[in-house]
Design an enzyme around this catalytic site. Structure first.
Site, short mmCIF file in Angstrom:
data_model
loop_
_atom_site.label_atom_id
_atom_site.label_comp_id
_atom_site.label_asym_id
_atom_site.label_seq_id
_atom_site.Cartn_x
_atom_site.Cartn_y
_atom_site.Cartn_z
N ASP A 105 -4.22 8.26 2.81
CA ASP A 105 -3.78 6.95 3.27
C ASP A 105 -4.72 6.44 4.37
O ASP A 105 -5.34 7.24 5.08
CB ASP A 105 -2.35 7.06 3.82
CG ASP A 105 -1.72 5.72 4.10
OD1 ASP A 105 -2.25 4.69 3.63
OD2 ASP A 105 -0.67 5.68 4.79
N GLU A 106 -4.82 5.12 4.53
CA GLU A 106 -5.62 4.50 5.60
C GLU A 106 -7.03 5.10 5.66
O GLU A 106 -7.53 5.48 6.72
CB GLU A 106 -4.92 4.67 6.96
CG GLU A 106 -3.51 4.12 7.02
CD GLU A 106 -3.44 2.60 7.06
OE1 GLU A 106 -4.48 1.97 6.85
OE2 GLU A 106 -2.36 2.06 7.28
N LYS A 118 0.82 -1.21 0.00
CA LYS A 118 0.00 0.00 0.00
C LYS A 118 0.86 1.27 0.00
O LYS A 118 0.64 2.18 -0.80
CB LYS A 118 -0.90 -0.01 1.23
CG LYS A 118 -1.60 1.32 1.53
CD LYS A 118 -2.40 1.25 2.79
CE LYS A 118 -1.56 1.02 4.01
NZ LYS A 118 -0.68 2.19 4.30
N THR A 119 1.83 1.32 0.90
CA THR A 119 2.68 2.52 1.01
C THR A 119 3.46 2.74 -0.28
O THR A 119 3.67 3.88 -0.71
CB THR A 119 3.65 2.38 2.20
OG1 THR A 119 2.89 2.14 3.39
CG2 THR A 119 4.48 3.63 2.37
N ARG A 151 0.05 -9.74 10.98
CA ARG A 151 1.33 -9.10 11.35
C ARG A 151 2.48 -10.08 11.18
O ARG A 151 3.65 -9.69 11.16
CB ARG A 151 1.32 -8.62 12.81
CG ARG A 151 0.29 -7.56 13.20
CD ARG A 151 0.25 -6.40 12.25
NE ARG A 151 -0.74 -6.62 11.22
CZ ARG A 151 -0.78 -5.95 10.07
NH1 ARG A 151 0.13 -5.03 9.82
NH2 ARG A 151 -1.73 -6.18 9.18
N GLN A 200 -9.11 -3.97 7.68
CA GLN A 200 -8.25 -3.52 8.76
C GLN A 200 -8.80 -2.27 9.44
O GLN A 200 -8.05 -1.49 10.04
CB GLN A 200 -6.83 -3.27 8.24
CG GLN A 200 -6.17 -4.52 7.68
CD GLN A 200 -4.73 -4.30 7.28
OE1 GLN A 200 -3.87 -4.05 8.11
NE2 GLN A 200 -4.45 -4.40 5.99
#
Length: 768
Positions: free
Chosen positions: A225-226, A33-34, A619, A256
């Site tokens: 973002d997010e 994503k980043t 994670r 998420q």
């Protein structure tokens, strides 16, 4: 441009190059994503887009900084520094400082952190003689934060019949009045809290349409973002800013979305297409982080949620080992089992401490793991512990800096007016507050009038206050003439803080002194970087202390532990979002703990708990463990625990089950060095459901586990006998109750007093 795209897969390339119109990128866990956000900005800059026309909103300063640095590497230019990239709070604070006069604030308004707001609230409750046990400051501030996130003003809150009825139903009818007093106090201090940075930006765009139009035309391209973590107030600002060009790209993962308690609204991402009918959606479904077993296990869990955007996360990584589910007898045994596993894995497979993370649902669960890790001398850290800028000595120095920048900052004033001690105590401060209220003056303005001071305080105390005011004014003169480091060092010396800390030679005093030294080192670094905060352009002017305060007020709020020592990480699952570790232990996975007891009666809340479990599992890169305890202490009583329904929801082909292992340490599961006490035999294990497997295993273990040496004579235990416990030492049996596996003994121990023990786990040794 081809060079920029060469390291992207096809869906990532499509998401990066579709720059015009509304775009939504659904990015699964570990899907890069980043990278998409970073490369998208780099792509825009390479196309010739003016960096000042790009707005990129993130949720952490760290993410924004790392993205800027990566963009600079990609395009080989410092142009990325001119992009309006940062957190919602940092970007909107820049806008509010530029437009502060419209809302009745000065350019140098203070930004209150959590400690400041709590101090303000405590003062208000005390002044109003309101019981802070009924009106807990944390609860009241949370309520105010919720109201601001929903764009409900203090007056609207106080006058809303439905809200007032709700407050009365929880025996807190004064919340509306307290909210009004809190807002008035912050405004009087020329201060905003973090919620105000969002709330006031909405007010600005609502009440001053010319300002909104200006920023709509300024930002031709908007990236968020997010997006699944945005609240209503943030959503509204983004929608307004994008209304002109509609070149908006939001990136996130509905699976998420775990911050509803902070006001995040998952509907923002689920219904994004309703705001933009011409929306183009890209799905990043390849996971680069985890093994196939972990990805598949996580998919099988999240598939149980009804509210979600359909996606199929997959990976080309190795199959990996199955997710290991470990049953332990108690929370203490759970702690020691995990600690022993980490210790043996380190020894057997040459792993470092920082390869391991222990994730739990609540902070209170950390105790047993901390104790167990200490016993094995395994270094660990509590992620999100006390940060550098929260330490008292640092906040004291920052209090001086804040007051020099903004003399109406009452929280800073009250913090340092008598530090180091100068004879201006609590009573004097209270008299100043009363006198200022009666004269309807700001406290700083009152303190500058010696005649008013003499009347309110008497001549001797008035002189002390006047000397303090003179000192602060002498600092103010130097604010724009000295660089931040020289000025900060001058203040630390001139106020006597340096001497006060240097004279304390206790270990704590030496540590505080070293913290101040480190703070000055940071200000020195800041002073030597010449970048204009408002425009992002490089310059040759000196960097002053007020510029430093603008930056540090935002960075201090999301600061992370900077200790580079390799340690096992302990944290809540909420704190783990965005992180990854080779080996992850998800602990305390029991009904009424995870999922929480407060969430099982609502589908919406239960689905968020499931997303939280999904986040925990994803994670892990190489190996995931899930542990639960049969029994756990709750309010001093040992209670039976049932395995979480989430364990039941993992497809059985991706998990393995272990009961009470004699030696458990391999991060590769039962195929190597793992020796479970009991194996299920007879009926094929794969014919059982996961919950049936666990119940069957529990039954076998309960019936067949051999008693320990200490428990050999436990059936003969009687009232009055002397016994010895491994942890509590020697004691005397006072009472017996129950029978069979539920038999309990009340024992008085010389070291800790009276305890009630479940005998099948107590391991008591009969002495006489």
């Amino acid at each position: 441009m081809d060079t920029i795209l060469s390291k992207l897969n096809e869906p990532q390339k499509s998401a990066v190059t579709q720059t015009e119109g509304p775009v939504m990128v659904i990015a699964g866990a570990g899907s890069g994503k980043t990278r998409v956000l970073t490369y998208r900005v780099a792509w825009l800059l390479n196309k010739g887009v003016d960096p000042f026309q790009i707005l990129a909103l993130t949720f952490t300063n760290k993410a924004a900084f790392e993205m800027k640095e990566r963009i600079i590497e990609l395009i080989g230019s410092n142009e990325a520094r001119n992009v309006w990239m940062g957190t919602f709070h940092s970007i909107f604070s820049r806008i509010l400082r530029a437009e502060s006069d419209k809302l009745g604030y000065s350019f140098n308004f203070t930004i209150y952190d959590k400690d400041d707001t709590k101090s303000v609230m405590r003062s208000i409750l005390k002044e109003q003689n309101i019981d802070n046990k009924v009106y807990n400051p944390d609860f009241v501030l949370h309520r105010i934060s919720q109201a601001k996130s929903s764009l409900i003003s203090a007056n609207e809150y106080a006058n809303n019949v439905e809200i007032q009825a709700q407050d009365k139903s929880i025996n807190k009818p004064l919340l509306g009045m307290i909210y009004q007093l809190y807002v008035a106090r912050c405004k009087r201090s020329d201060a905003m809290d973090f919620d105000d940075l969002i709330y006031n930006t909405n007010l600005l765009f609502r009440d001053f349409p010319e300002a909104l139009v200006r920023y709509q035309h300024k930002f031709n391209y908007i990236l968020v973002d997010e997006y699944q973590d945005t609240n209503y107030a943030q959503y509204l600002i983004i929608k307004k800013l994008a209304a002109s060009h509609e070149n908006i790209c939001v990136v996130g993962d509905d699976a998420q979305s775990i911050y509803a308690f902070r006001g995040a609204n998952i509907q923002n991402i689920l219904n994004f297409k309703n705001d933009y009918p011409e929306l183009i959606t890209f799905k990043l479904e390849q996971n680069y982080r985890s093994t196939q077993n972990i990805v598949n296990a996580a998919n099988s869990i999240i598939a149980k949620n009804k509210q979600q955007i359909a996606k199929n996360i997959w990976t080309q990584n190795e199959e990996g080992q199955k997710v290991t589910i470990i049953r332990t007898a108690s929370d203490a045994e759970e702690g020691s089992t995990v600690a022993n596993s980490i210790f043996e894995s380190k020894m057997n497979y040459q792993l470092q401490n920082d390869a391991f993370a222990i994730l739990y649902r609540t902070n209170a669960q950390s105790r047993s793991f901390e104790e167990a890790l200490r016993r094995l001398s395994i270094p660990y850290r509590i992620y999100g512990g006390l940060s550098f800028y929260k330490r008292k000595e640092i906040k004291d120095v920052l209090g001086y800096f804040r007051l020099v920048v903004n003399q109406y900052d009452e929280e800073a004033l009250f913090r340092i007016i008598n530090y180091p001690a100068r004879g201006i105590g609590k009573t004097t401060v209270e008299k100043l507050i009363v006198e200022a209220d009666q004269r309807q003056m700001k406290i700083w303005d009152l303190m500058q009038n010696i005649q008013y001071l003499q009347k309110a305080l008497g001549n001797a105390t008035a002189i002390k206050v006047d000397e303090f005011v003179t000192k602060i004014k002498s600092f103010m003169v130097l604010l724009k003439t000295k660089n931040a480091f020289d000025f900060a060092k001058h203040i630390v010396n001139a106020t006597g803080i340096f001497k006060d800390l240097n004279d304390d030679k206790t270990p704590e005093g030496i540590s505080r002194f070293e913290n101040i030294e480190e703070m000055l080192n940071g200000i020195k670094d800041f002073s030597e970087i010449e970048v204009n905060i408002e425009t992002g352009e490089t310059q040759n002017n000196i960097r002053t202390l007020d510029e430093y305060m603008l930056e540090i007020a935002l960075y201090a709020n999301d600061e992370k532990d900077t200790d580079d020592t390799r340690k096992v990480s302990l944290m809540t699952i909420h704190a783990a979002k965005g992180l990854e570790f080779p080996y992850v232990y998800i602990v305390g996975v029991e009904e009424n703990l995870f999922p929480s007891a407060q969430t099982v009666n609502s589908r919406t809340e239960l689905e968020e708990e499931r997303r939280l479990f999904y986040v925990a599992l994803t994670r892990s890169q190489k190996k995931a463990f899930i542990t639960y305890a049969e029994n756990r202490y709750r309010w001093g009583s040992l209670t039976f625990c049932e395995p979480s329904r989430f364990i039941d929801e993992i497809d059985s082909e991706y998990v393995e089950y272990i009961g009470k292992p004699n030696s458990f340490g391999s991060p590769w599961g039962s195929s190597q060095k793992t020796k479970p006490e009991v194996k299920l035999t007879g009926q094929a294990i794969n014919s059982f459901t996961p919950r049936e497997k666990l119940k069957k295993l529990n039954t076998i273990l309960s019936n067949s586990a051999a008693p320990s040496e200490e428990n050999t004579d436990i059936e003969s235990l009687q009232v009055g006998m002397e016994v010895e416990h491994l942890r509590f030492g020697k004691g005397k049996v006072l009472q017996m109750e129950g029978s069979g596996p539920n038999k309990k003994a009340t024992v008085f121990f010389n070291s800790v007093g009276q305890k009630q023990l479940l005998l099948k786990f107590a391991k008591l040794k009969i002495l006489s």
